[in-house]
Design a protein around this motif. Sequence first.
Motif, PDB file in Angstrom:
ATOM      1  N   LYS A  45       0.835  -1.210   0.000  1.00 43.68           N
ATOM      2  CA  LYS A  45       0.000   0.000   0.000  1.00 43.68           C
ATOM      3  C   LYS A  45       0.870   1.260   0.000  1.00 43.68           C
ATOM      4  O   LYS A  45       0.498   2.284  -0.576  1.00 43.68           O
ATOM      5  CB  LYS A  45      -0.908   0.002   1.235  1.00 43.68           C
ATOM      6  N   HIS A  68       3.744   1.681  -1.541  1.00 53.20           N
ATOM      7  CA  HIS A  68       4.141   1.931  -2.929  1.00 53.20           C
ATOM      8  C   HIS A  68       2.967   2.474  -3.740  1.00 53.20           C
ATOM      9  O   HIS A  68       3.114   3.446  -4.509  1.00 53.20           O
ATOM     10  CB  HIS A  68       4.662   0.635  -3.565  1.00 53.20           C
ATOM     11  N   GLU A  69       1.812   1.879  -3.572  1.00 46.61           N
ATOM     12  CA  GLU A  69       0.642   2.278  -4.362  1.00 46.61           C
ATOM     13  C   GLU A  69       0.238   3.718  -4.075  1.00 46.61           C
ATOM     14  O   GLU A  69       0.003   4.523  -4.993  1.00 46.61           O
ATOM     15  CB  GLU A  69      -0.511   1.330  -4.062  1.00 46.61           C
ATOM     16  N   ARG A 111       2.934   6.363  -5.330  1.00 49.72           N
ATOM     17  CA  ARG A 111       2.866   6.600  -6.782  1.00 49.72           C
ATOM     18  C   ARG A 111       1.664   7.476  -7.123  1.00 49.72           C
ATOM     19  O   ARG A 111       1.745   8.371  -7.970  1.00 49.72           O
ATOM     20  CB  ARG A 111       2.784   5.263  -7.522  1.00 49.72           C
ATOM     21  N   TYR A 112       0.549   7.203  -6.464  1.00 54.46           N
ATOM     22  CA  TYR A 112      -0.668   7.981  -6.707  1.00 54.46           C
ATOM     23  C   TYR A 112      -0.463   9.449  -6.314  1.00 54.46           C
ATOM     24  O   TYR A 112      -0.879  10.366  -7.029  1.00 54.46           O
ATOM     25  CB  TYR A 112      -1.829   7.365  -5.919  1.00 54.46           C
ATOM     26  N   ILE A 144      -8.071   4.025  -0.974  1.00 53.45           N
ATOM     27  CA  ILE A 144      -7.005   3.142  -1.468  1.00 53.45           C
ATOM     28  C   ILE A 144      -6.432   2.308  -0.327  1.00 53.45           C
ATOM     29  O   ILE A 144      -6.174   1.107  -0.481  1.00 53.45           O
ATOM     30  CB  ILE A 144      -5.895   3.969  -2.144  1.00 53.45           C
TER      31      ILE A 144
END
Length: 628
Positions: free
Chosen positions: A590, A592-593, A596-597, A612
């Motif tokens: 999470k 990393h996700e 990036r977002y 998210i």
Amino acid sequence: MDNKKKRQSMMLYAIIAVVVVVVLRSVVYPNVVGQSVKEVDYSTFISMVDDNKVEKVQLNTNNDSILFVTGEGDGAQTYRCNAFPNDTTLVKRLEDHNVQFAAEIPDESSNMLLYALMIYGLPILLLILGGWFLNRQLKKSMGDDGPSMSFGGGGLGGFGKSGAKVVAEKETGVTFKDVAGQDEAKESLAELVSFLEKPQRYEAIGAKLPRGALLVGPPGTGKTLLAKAVAGEAKVPFFSISGSEFVEMFVGRGAAKVRDLFKQANEKAPCIVFIDEIDTVGKRRDAGLSTNDEREQTLNQLLTEMDGFDNHKGIVVIGATNRPDTLDPALLRPGRFDRRVPVELPDLAGRKAILALHADDVKMEGSIDLDVIARATPGASGADLSNIINEAALRAVRMGRSRVTQEDIQESVEVVIAGEKRKSTVLSDKEKKIVAYHEIGHAMVAAAQKGQAPVSKITIVPRTSGALGYTMQVEEDEHYLVTKEEAMEQIAVMCGGRSAEELIFKQVTTGASNDIERATKLARNMVTQYGMSDRFGMVALGQVQNRYLGGDAALTCSEGTAQEIDDEVMRIVEEAHQNALKILRENQFKLHELARYLQVKETITGEEFMAIFTRDNDFLPKREDDAS
């Protein structure tokens, strides 16, 4: 007027006289006696005649002297020499060089008398007249000789006058309706208004009017506004003066100003005398070398006047300070400042009331939710909240709108907290990535702990305060107590940014400097003030200084204990640091996700973040009331 003050006044005029003498000798004397007679010998006279420098010569047979003049106009100079006996060639020599030896030469000796009068007589006259005038004016300004003659202020140059400003004779234009978020302070001051309006009610039962009230609290909480509101409610004159205006270079002037202030107040009674920043003149007296005689004399006079005035006339002294711990105990005792009124930072309801009060002066859209803004500004003073509304109005004008929107107010909150957006600062892709992981690290540690406030906004847009990004958390409810577990969770959130950098990049940056400072301060307070350390238990090891000015705690322990405190602080911070690393490792995917977002959008809301983060994530704790 005592002899000490007389001597000081005469010394002042003696200095002035010396300055006058120096000026006259350097400026006036050369012009007055520029034509004075110079003495030379006879041989010099003959040489000057032979060189055709002499224009006129007068032979004085009475004392066998010779006067002669060289040059013309402004460059003329008169000389004198003794005549040489039996010099039969002098007349022929003068004729050969065309010298007018039969001409009359004006006597310049009168210039010497004028010079003596100006250099010595004038300063003595000035000294005598100045001393007499100063003595007369000081007597008048101190009440020894009737009403004082003034130069636009009273006393000599206004030295004896207080300088207090009468804000209003009857109404200040401010009432309790104009003060929001300070209900307890208004209740404490409402009785003063009743005293001023109907003093006979209290005299009938034998009650005495309070002589003074002391308003204490952080800057910007509305102490001056409250004092004006008391005068406005009672419809009495309002005298306003700052404590710094009492302290002057000349000894005794501050005490004279205090006397004059209370003299004016007696003439206008009933009235209110407001002394802002009273700690300037009311600091604790001691025998240290740093003591200020002028300040102490002024304080003594203030104490005497507060004891001496007739409180049945309705004179109330209101003082304001944010440093009550430095005030002299004699100033705080009953009979002087009878009441101490705390003016604290507003709570949630107070912040909402203050925002609504200032919002009435600004054109806004009908859908404005001030409750959201009040929740987002814990610890804000009334001045801060007023500035937020004004910044929102300025932003609406810049955007070309005629009314303020919710977005304007929310952006103004960020401007007041973190500063304006720095459009000139462009982060490289690498730095942008590091900042994104740093901020998501804070947010994830906060979201994974049930005792922490929900995340409302995350941004990596640089601000003028120096922040390259920030994570905003907004409490759902107002909290007045913090448990040890909640304090540990707060430190873990502060360590979340640095922990994310370590976990992903295997290195650390300077971006966590402010986080480290805040985490260390909270950990030290847990040990020294809150008794939340297993090692020391419930023992106070520090004392807060300047509480209303955000002062730190000074340690009150031995050097050996101070070393142990440092060890305990490091242990607490490191424990929270390891807890943050544990949370991020368990949610690394999470991390990393979301990072990036955030890199793509630069700013995301709390709803976007939680959508998210909670997707297929069973790690999150349940946010429920454990006490139920």
